[in-house]
Design an enzyme around this catalytic site. Structure first.
Site, short mmCIF file in Angstrom:
data_model
loop_
_atom_site.label_atom_id
_atom_site.label_comp_id
_atom_site.label_asym_id
_atom_site.label_seq_id
_atom_site.Cartn_x
_atom_site.Cartn_y
_atom_site.Cartn_z
N HIS A 163 1.73 -5.82 2.73
CA HIS A 163 0.97 -5.90 3.98
C HIS A 163 1.36 -4.70 4.84
O HIS A 163 2.21 -4.80 5.73
CB HIS A 163 1.28 -7.21 4.71
CG HIS A 163 0.40 -7.46 5.89
ND1 HIS A 163 0.02 -8.73 6.27
CD2 HIS A 163 -0.18 -6.63 6.78
CE1 HIS A 163 -0.75 -8.66 7.35
NE2 HIS A 163 -0.87 -7.39 7.68
N GLU A 170 -2.80 -6.80 1.85
CA GLU A 170 -3.23 -7.53 3.04
C GLU A 170 -3.27 -6.58 4.24
O GLU A 170 -2.50 -5.62 4.30
CB GLU A 170 -2.23 -8.65 3.37
CG GLU A 170 -2.07 -9.70 2.29
CD GLU A 170 -1.07 -10.76 2.69
OE1 GLU A 170 -1.06 -11.82 2.06
OE2 GLU A 170 -0.28 -10.53 3.63
N HIS A 206 2.30 -18.16 4.08
CA HIS A 206 3.00 -18.07 5.37
C HIS A 206 3.93 -19.27 5.55
O HIS A 206 3.50 -20.39 5.74
CB HIS A 206 2.05 -17.98 6.56
CG HIS A 206 2.68 -17.25 7.72
ND1 HIS A 206 3.62 -17.84 8.54
CD2 HIS A 206 2.53 -15.98 8.17
CE1 HIS A 206 4.00 -16.96 9.46
NE2 HIS A 206 3.37 -15.83 9.25
#
Length: 238
Positions: free
Chosen positions: A43, A70, A191
């Site tokens: 990410h 991401e 997450h």
């Protein structure tokens, strides 16, 4: 079996803390695959405080499983994805100064923008996923913009699990998954998932294709070792 994609942002954070190339991000990514993980997730953020844009390019020469990038689809991120052509791009609406992702997309308010971005990626053969809260309206909105998958934002589930409210915490995710399945959307999740809460989540969510885990997995590896932890996750995801 639900696939495990390991987010290696924390490895990059550790490397950047001292400069140089220790730990070697590319070697760690290759080792993670060798230990059995089915994917690598990164990410990159605009300030490159952990994963650098050059890391994203370099990893294309190393990753042999699924490669997932991401990020918030600003022009620089879009260009990076089109250059590197990962297996999957996951769109996340994080602010520039966000410590970590903290909300899913409003797929209704941002429908036109997301539809255009997704069209661009799909025309280039890149599978698309949208980060969403466990909200059936947002899942329905995701279907309308043409994404291949959604990634359920699981922080609220993890918090409820820690507070011994796992049945209450999982309920909205089950409802969201049922709607996603009915609309033909693939389901990913991520997450705050951990060794403690991953099995209950996986067993509760129908047709969960992939989980992306970074922070907890790296922290757990400090105690049990990276190879062991990856295989502990794989066993729980069977």
């Amino acid at each position: 079996m639900t696939h495990l994609s390991v987010n290696i942002n924390k490895i990059a954070t550790l490397r950047n803390a001292r400069g140089g190339n220790v730990p070697n991000l590319l070697k760690v990514a290759a080792d993670i695959e060798r230990f059995g993980a089915e994917g690598i997730t990164i990410h990159p953020r605009p300030d490159e405080r952990h994963i650098r844009y050059q890391d994203a390019r370099d990893l294309t020469k190393v990753v042999t499983t699924e490669y997932n990038i991401e990020g918030n689809p600003n022009p620089k991120f879009i260009d990076l994805v089109l250059e590197t052509k990962p297996t999957q791009v996951t769109l996340v609406p994080d602010a520039i100064d966000a410590i970590t992702s903290n909300a899913g997309w409003d797929t209704i308010a941002h429908k036109d923008f997301l539809k255009d971005v997704i069209k661009t990626f799909k025309e280039n053969g890149i599978r698309t996923s949208i980060f969403v809260d466990a909200n059936t309206k947002m899942v329905e909105g995701a279907s309308e913009i043409g994404t291949d998958r959604i990634e359920l934002y699981t922080e609220s589930y993890a918090k409820a699990f820690d507070e011994n409210k796992k049945e209450e915490g999982i309920s909205p995710f089950i409802r969201a998954a049922i709607v996603a399945n009915s609309l033909g959307l693939g389901i990913n999740a991520g997450h705050d998932l951990s060794l403690d809460n991953i099995k209950y989540f996986k067993d509760s969510i129908p047709h969960l294709l992939e989980v992306s885990i970074g922070h907890a997995l790296i922290c757990e590896s400090l105690y049990f070792g990276l190879d062991n932890v990856i295989n502990m996750y794989l066993n729980k995801l069977k």
